[in-house]
Design a protein around this motif. Structure first.
Motif, mmCIF file in Angstrom:
data_model
loop_
_atom_site.group_PDB
_atom_site.id
_atom_site.type_symbol
_atom_site.label_atom_id
_atom_site.label_comp_id
_atom_site.label_asym_id
_atom_site.label_seq_id
_atom_site.Cartn_x
_atom_site.Cartn_y
_atom_site.Cartn_z
ATOM 1 N N ASP A 127 -29.413 48.456 -79.934
ATOM 2 C CA ASP A 127 -30.536 47.556 -80.914
ATOM 3 C C ASP A 127 -31.011 46.731 -79.982
ATOM 4 O O ASP A 127 -30.687 45.973 -79.504
ATOM 5 N N THR A 128 -32.303 47.153 -79.714
ATOM 6 C CA THR A 128 -33.172 46.349 -78.992
ATOM 7 C C THR A 128 -33.546 44.955 -79.263
ATOM 8 O O THR A 128 -34.051 44.201 -78.314
ATOM 9 N N HIS A 129 -33.278 44.632 -80.468
ATOM 10 C CA HIS A 129 -33.593 43.294 -80.811
ATOM 11 C C HIS A 129 -32.566 42.385 -80.574
ATOM 12 O O HIS A 129 -32.787 41.305 -79.996
ATOM 13 N N THR A 130 -31.334 42.801 -80.601
ATOM 14 C CA THR A 130 -29.969 42.030 -80.632
ATOM 15 C C THR A 130 -29.425 42.213 -79.272
ATOM 16 O O THR A 130 -28.548 41.345 -78.768
ATOM 17 N N GLY A 131 -29.449 43.469 -78.688
ATOM 18 C CA GLY A 131 -28.936 43.701 -77.197
ATOM 19 C C GLY A 131 -27.425 44.348 -77.638
ATOM 20 O O GLY A 131 -26.810 44.474 -76.868
ATOM 21 N N GLN A 132 -27.265 44.555 -78.841
ATOM 22 C CA GLN A 132 -25.686 44.833 -79.241
ATOM 23 C C GLN A 132 -26.038 46.481 -79.732
ATOM 24 O O GLN A 132 -27.055 46.929 -79.880
ATOM 25 N N GLN A 133 -24.786 46.908 -79.831
ATOM 26 C CA GLN A 133 -24.701 48.484 -80.111
ATOM 27 C C GLN A 133 -25.102 48.496 -81.519
ATOM 28 O O GLN A 133 -25.030 47.558 -82.106
ATOM 29 N N GLU A 179 -25.775 49.068 -85.294
ATOM 30 C CA GLU A 179 -24.875 48.676 -86.244
ATOM 31 C C GLU A 179 -23.797 49.756 -86.881
ATOM 32 O O GLU A 179 -22.775 49.355 -86.844
#
Length: 160
Positions: free
Chosen positions: A76-82, A84
């Motif tokens: 996820d480019t907004h959160t930097g996380q995998q 959801e």
């Protein structure tokens, strides 16, 4: 004569059980292939007898199914996380055991107006990559019990 549908039009979502206070479905993104085996775990009983006059007979005693999905590990480019949906499968659902190991997955083609919903277990599958590859991601979902069907409700309708 019917027209073939695009494989990329299939949508897969998992129910988010981490938030019990409201229903929420998470899309599984960045998929590159999928397969559905509707006869996986099927069991039959042979019923051939002398009355069959040499022809084989059987009854289906158990039905089952498996969906295997493969794609690219998504960030996820907004959160930097995998992404959801993938993160939920990897970090929440795949870590559960026993009676807690079941959850729901739903799927449909974007041309269809019904979701097929399975109670299922999940098996996280291989992740891999080489020097110039993107990291792969995959999972297998095994149907538990009879599927159910629910209509797709659009989030908003276009006005004339």
């Amino acid at each position: 004569m019917g027209r073939p549908i695009d494989a990329r039009g299939w949508v897969f979502e998992v129910r988010d059980q981490s938030r019990a206070h409201r229903e929420r479905w998470l899309p599984i993104e960045n998929l590159t292939s999928w397969s559905h085996n509707a006869s996986e775990n099927e069991e039959t009983a042979e019923t051939t007898s002398f009355d069959s006059k040499g022809w084989f007979e059987q009854d289906v005693m158990q039905r089952g199914g498996v969906i295997e999905i493969e794609g690219q590990w998504a960030l996820d480019t907004h959160t930097g996380q995998q992404a959801e949906g993938q993160a939920y499968v990897d970090q929440f659902w795949a870590q559960r055991l026993g009676i807690d190991s079941r959850n729901e997955i739903r799927y449909r083609h974007d041309s269809q107006d019904l979701w097929v919903i399975w109670e299922a277990t999940v098996t996280p599958d291989e992740q891999s990559g080489e020097t110039n590859d993107k990291t792969s991601w995959s999972a297998s979902f095994t149907q538990c019990g009879r599927p159910r069907y629910e209509p797709v409700f659009p989030h908003c309708k276009e006005r004339d």
